[in-house]
Design a protein around this motif. Structure first.
Motif, PDB file in Angstrom:
ATOM      1  N   ILE A   1       0.673  -1.250   0.110  1.00  0.00           N
ATOM      2  CA  ILE A   1      -0.179   0.014   0.012  1.00  0.00           C
ATOM      3  C   ILE A   1       0.828   1.227   0.073  1.00  0.00           C
ATOM      4  CG2 ILE A   1      -1.549   1.392   1.391  1.00  0.00           C
ATOM      5  CD1 ILE A   1      -2.981  -1.639   2.186  1.00  0.00           C
ATOM      6  N   LYS A   2       1.922   1.353   0.760  1.00  0.00           N
ATOM      7  CA  LYS A   2       2.789   2.458   0.876  1.00  0.00           C
ATOM      8  C   LYS A   2       3.340   2.552  -0.776  1.00  0.00           C
ATOM      9  CE  LYS A   2       4.036   2.761   5.677  1.00  0.00           C
ATOM     10  NZ  LYS A   2       5.283   2.553   6.820  1.00  0.00           N
ATOM     11  N   SER A   3       3.732   1.547  -1.231  1.00  0.00           N
ATOM     12  CA  SER A   3       4.225   1.676  -2.783  1.00  0.00           C
ATOM     13  C   SER A   3       3.351   2.284  -3.468  1.00  0.00           C
ATOM     14  CB  SER A   3       4.616   0.174  -3.099  1.00  0.00           C
ATOM     15  OG  SER A   3       5.815  -0.016  -2.357  1.00  0.00           O
TER      16      SER A   3
ATOM     17  N   ALA B   1       3.566   5.584  -5.597  1.00  0.00           N
ATOM     18  CA  ALA B   1       3.623   5.607  -6.964  1.00  0.00           C
ATOM     19  C   ALA B   1       2.689   6.620  -7.666  1.00  0.00           C
ATOM     20  CB  ALA B   1       3.284   4.329  -7.503  1.00  0.00           C
ATOM     21  N   ALA B   2       1.644   6.739  -7.052  1.00  0.00           N
ATOM     22  CA  ALA B   2       0.457   7.708  -7.294  1.00  0.00           C
ATOM     23  C   ALA B   2       0.674   9.266  -7.014  1.00  0.00           C
ATOM     24  CB  ALA B   2      -0.896   7.339  -6.960  1.00  0.00           C
ATOM     25  N   GLY B   3       1.746   9.219  -6.080  1.00  0.00           N
ATOM     26  CA  GLY B   3       2.019  10.710  -5.427  1.00  0.00           C
ATOM     27  C   GLY B   3       0.981  11.412  -4.775  1.00  0.00           C
ATOM     28  N   LEU B   4       0.385  10.573  -3.867  1.00  0.00           N
ATOM     29  CA  LEU B   4      -0.525  10.936  -3.082  1.00  0.00           C
ATOM     30  C   LEU B   4      -0.208  11.330  -1.731  1.00  0.00           C
ATOM     31  CD1 LEU B   4      -3.260   8.335  -4.276  1.00  0.00           C
ATOM     32  CD2 LEU B   4      -3.213  10.843  -4.731  1.00  0.00           C
ATOM     33  N   LEU B   5      -1.124  11.865  -0.894  1.00  0.00           N
ATOM     34  CA  LEU B   5      -0.707  12.348   0.573  1.00  0.00           C
ATOM     35  C   LEU B   5      -1.321  11.243   1.383  1.00  0.00           C
ATOM     36  CD1 LEU B   5      -1.083  16.023   0.592  1.00  0.00           C
ATOM     37  CD2 LEU B   5       0.802  14.724   0.622  1.00  0.00           C
ATOM     38  N   SER B   6      -0.970  10.704   2.384  1.00  0.00           N
ATOM     39  CA  SER B   6      -1.527   9.746   3.302  1.00  0.00           C
ATOM     40  C   SER B   6      -1.226   9.956   4.676  1.00  0.00           C
ATOM     41  CB  SER B   6      -0.875   8.418   2.817  1.00  0.00           C
ATOM     42  OG  SER B   6       0.376   8.239   3.233  1.00  0.00           O
ATOM     43  N   GLU B   7      -1.839   9.359   5.637  1.00  0.00           N
ATOM     44  CA  GLU B   7      -1.488   9.451   7.190  1.00  0.00           C
ATOM     45  C   GLU B   7      -1.819   8.028   7.966  1.00  0.00           C
ATOM     46  OE1 GLU B   7      -2.947  11.832  10.950  1.00  0.00           O
ATOM     47  OE2 GLU B   7      -3.732  12.450   8.947  1.00  0.00           O
ATOM     48  N   TRP B   8      -0.855   7.546   8.441  1.00  0.00           N
ATOM     49  CA  TRP B   8      -1.119   6.312   9.259  1.00  0.00           C
ATOM     50  C   TRP B   8      -1.274   6.541  10.668  1.00  0.00           C
ATOM     51  CZ3 TRP B   8      -0.744   1.204   6.780  1.00  0.00           C
ATOM     52  CH2 TRP B   8      -0.739   1.338   5.646  1.00  0.00           C
TER      53      TRP B   8
END
Length: 80
Positions: free
Chosen positions: A21-23, A27-34
């Motif tokens: 999922i992190k990859s 790859a999509a250049g998205l922002l995320s928060e875990w």
């Protein structure tokens, strides 16, 4: 979009899924928060191709390792 891994996954299985999922997010250049290692929220702006990430997440859900939900967010605004 949010994804939550089910409790009780083997540590190696969870680590591999998190890496996938992190990859996909990267790859999509998205922002995320875990939140810990079981819950991720991903910001997917309009007109963004996140199909690869969707496929990765859908696989986790289909194989019973996670749940996901999509939320349409509105920008903050002051009352008129």
């Amino acid at each position: 979009m949010r994804l939550l891994f089910v409790p009780g996954l083997a540590p190696a299985q969870l680590a591999q899924a998190v890496d996938r999922i992190k990859s996909g997010i990267s790859a999509a250049g998205l922002l995320s928060e875990w939140s810990d290692d079981r819950h991720v929220a991903v910001d997917i702006p309009p007109d963004t191709d996140a199909s690869q990430l969707f496929e990765i997440m859908e696989r986790e859900v289909t194989e019973g390792r996670a749940f996901w939900e999509w939320v349409d967010a509105m920008p903050f605004s002051a009352p008129s």
